[in-house]
Design a protein around this motif. Structure first.
Motif, mmCIF file in Angstrom:
data_model
loop_
_atom_site.group_PDB
_atom_site.id
_atom_site.type_symbol
_atom_site.label_atom_id
_atom_site.label_comp_id
_atom_site.label_asym_id
_atom_site.label_seq_id
_atom_site.Cartn_x
_atom_site.Cartn_y
_atom_site.Cartn_z
ATOM 1 N N LEU A 11 -59.330 -91.692 55.543
ATOM 2 C CA LEU A 11 -58.078 -92.270 56.056
ATOM 3 C C LEU A 11 -57.213 -91.200 56.731
ATOM 4 O O LEU A 11 -56.667 -91.428 57.821
ATOM 5 C CB LEU A 11 -57.307 -92.920 54.903
ATOM 6 N N ALA A 12 -57.110 -90.031 56.087
ATOM 7 C CA ALA A 12 -56.322 -88.934 56.682
ATOM 8 C C ALA A 12 -56.936 -88.488 58.008
ATOM 9 O O ALA A 12 -56.223 -88.205 58.983
ATOM 10 C CB ALA A 12 -56.249 -87.755 55.710
ATOM 11 N N PHE A 13 -58.281 -88.449 58.065
ATOM 12 C CA PHE A 13 -58.966 -88.046 59.295
ATOM 13 C C PHE A 13 -58.720 -89.057 60.420
ATOM 14 O O PHE A 13 -58.500 -88.680 61.581
ATOM 15 C CB PHE A 13 -60.466 -87.904 59.022
ATOM 16 N N MET A 14 -58.747 -90.360 60.082
ATOM 17 C CA MET A 14 -58.521 -91.392 61.091
ATOM 18 C C MET A 14 -57.110 -91.276 61.682
ATOM 19 O O MET A 14 -56.921 -91.331 62.902
ATOM 20 C CB MET A 14 -58.684 -92.786 60.464
ATOM 21 N N LEU A 15 -56.115 -91.121 60.819
ATOM 22 C CA LEU A 15 -54.727 -91.052 61.292
ATOM 23 C C LEU A 15 -54.485 -89.771 62.097
ATOM 24 O O LEU A 15 -53.773 -89.784 63.104
ATOM 25 C CB LEU A 15 -53.772 -91.117 60.096
ATOM 26 N N THR A 16 -55.101 -88.664 61.649
ATOM 27 C CA THR A 16 -54.961 -87.414 62.404
ATOM 28 C C THR A 16 -55.648 -87.529 63.764
ATOM 29 O O THR A 16 -55.114 -87.087 64.790
ATOM 30 C CB THR A 16 -55.559 -86.244 61.607
#
Length: 338
Positions: A11-16
């Motif tokens: 999730l953090a990778f997608m938003l970044t």
């Protein structure tokens, strides 16, 4: 690392990824009205993002999808609590797409001017709203005993979140200016380069103010960095990106400056995620709920494992597509429309 932590990283990778990729075309949209001095130059600025802007937005959909399948309680709380803000975001995304598609359909100065203003306003407001959302997540939101959001749209416009919105607009404008300097030549490029030089100082000042305010709003934000010092690599990466951006800009290396701004954004958001872990939607002090995290807001572990395999396969296809698009359109952009 177990499945819950893996989904947090995804999730953090997608938003970044969304902030880095769609961030520069939001920045171009916010700046093109001021960088371009006539319809032709503004059209040239839009042409730099024409082949990639809609593909970049896939990362936002992917982040929303990952929240649905892995952390449905967070999806339910955030999408119902931030309903009005999300409707505004949806309309702004629609207006951006419409303004790009409609702008060149009629050869009229007034027609171009109207859609340029719409594109600029929608892009700038989106950048601000995304920053306000991140600011509210860092600050925490009021949750009732069932973990449901209890607040209003006005409550989200608190000083800390508004500072996050201003920082977001400045950072994405810097990112967009670096992209324009990299993809254009002629009269546009020196104007974009001057903006990069000015915006670099503005972003650093706002980022320092945001970090200082974070210590007041969330004194426990540094707990994870103390517990796992390896996480300090993320803020160092962000600072390294800012330093590299400035050095590349001074050497007239516009591609390096753009990569530096991308690294700055990635390092900043990764630092925010590291400080929040394992929380996804922290509760404001005084709430009846301790906050939604990767354990109390997740789907069953078996479902998460199956979904992760399917999800990674789909995102691999998206990544291959995007890499191919950027490879085809590498180099300086050409003027296609007025």
């Amino acid at each position: 690392m177990v499945i819950h932590e893996l989904w947090f990283v995804v999730l953090a990778f997608m938003l970044t990824g969304y902030a880095v990729l769609d961030g520069f075309d939001l920045g171009v949209g916010a700046l093109h009205l001021f960088v371009g001095r006539n319809a032709s130059e503004r059209g040239r600025a839009i042409d730099t993002i024409g082949p990639v802007w809609n593909g970049n937005e896939v990362w936002l959909l992917a982040a929303g999808g990952s929240m649905v399948v892995a952390f449905p309680a967070v999806y339910a709380a955030s999408f119902s609590g931030f309903y009005l803000a999300l409707m505004v975001v949806l309309w702004l995304l629609l207006l951006r797409g419409i303004s790009i598609e409609f702008r060149h359909q009629v050869d009229s100065p007034l027609w171009h001017e109207v859609w340029d203003v719409v594109f600029c306003g929608a892009s700038a407001l989106l950048a601000v709203l995304f920053g306000v959302a991140v600011g509210n997540v860092l600050r925490g939101v009021p949750l009732d005993a069932r973990g449901e959001f209890q607040g209003s749209f006005a409550l989200m416009l608190n000083p800390f979140a508004v500072l996050g919105g201003v920082l977001s607009l400045a950072t994405l404008s810097l990112h967009g200016a670096a992209w324009l300097a990299h993809k254009t030549d002629g009269q546009l490029q020196p104007r974009a380069r001057r903006l990069v030089g000015w915006m670099w100082w503005v972003v650093l000042a706002l980022l320092a103010a945001m970090v200082a305010a974070s210590f007041v709003v969330r004194p426990d934000f540094t707990t994870n960095f103390t517990r796992w010092p390896v996480l300090l690599a993320f803020p160092l990466i962000g600072l390294g990106g800012a330093a590299y951006l400035r050095r590349a800009w001074a050497r007239h290396d516009n591609r390096g400056a753009f990569l530096g701004s991308a690294t700055l954004i990635a390092g900043t958001l990764a630092s925010a995620a590291a400080g929040l872990f394992p929380h996804l939607l922290p509760a404001l002090p005084g709430s009846s709920h301790p906050g939604l995290d990767i354990y109390n807001a997740s789907s069953p572990a078996g479902s998460m494992r199956i979904a992760l395999g399917i999800y990674l396969f789909g995102m691999t296809l998206v990544t291959v597509y995007l890499v191919n698009i950027y490879r085809i359109w590498k180099g300086k952009s050409q003027q296609y429309y007025i």
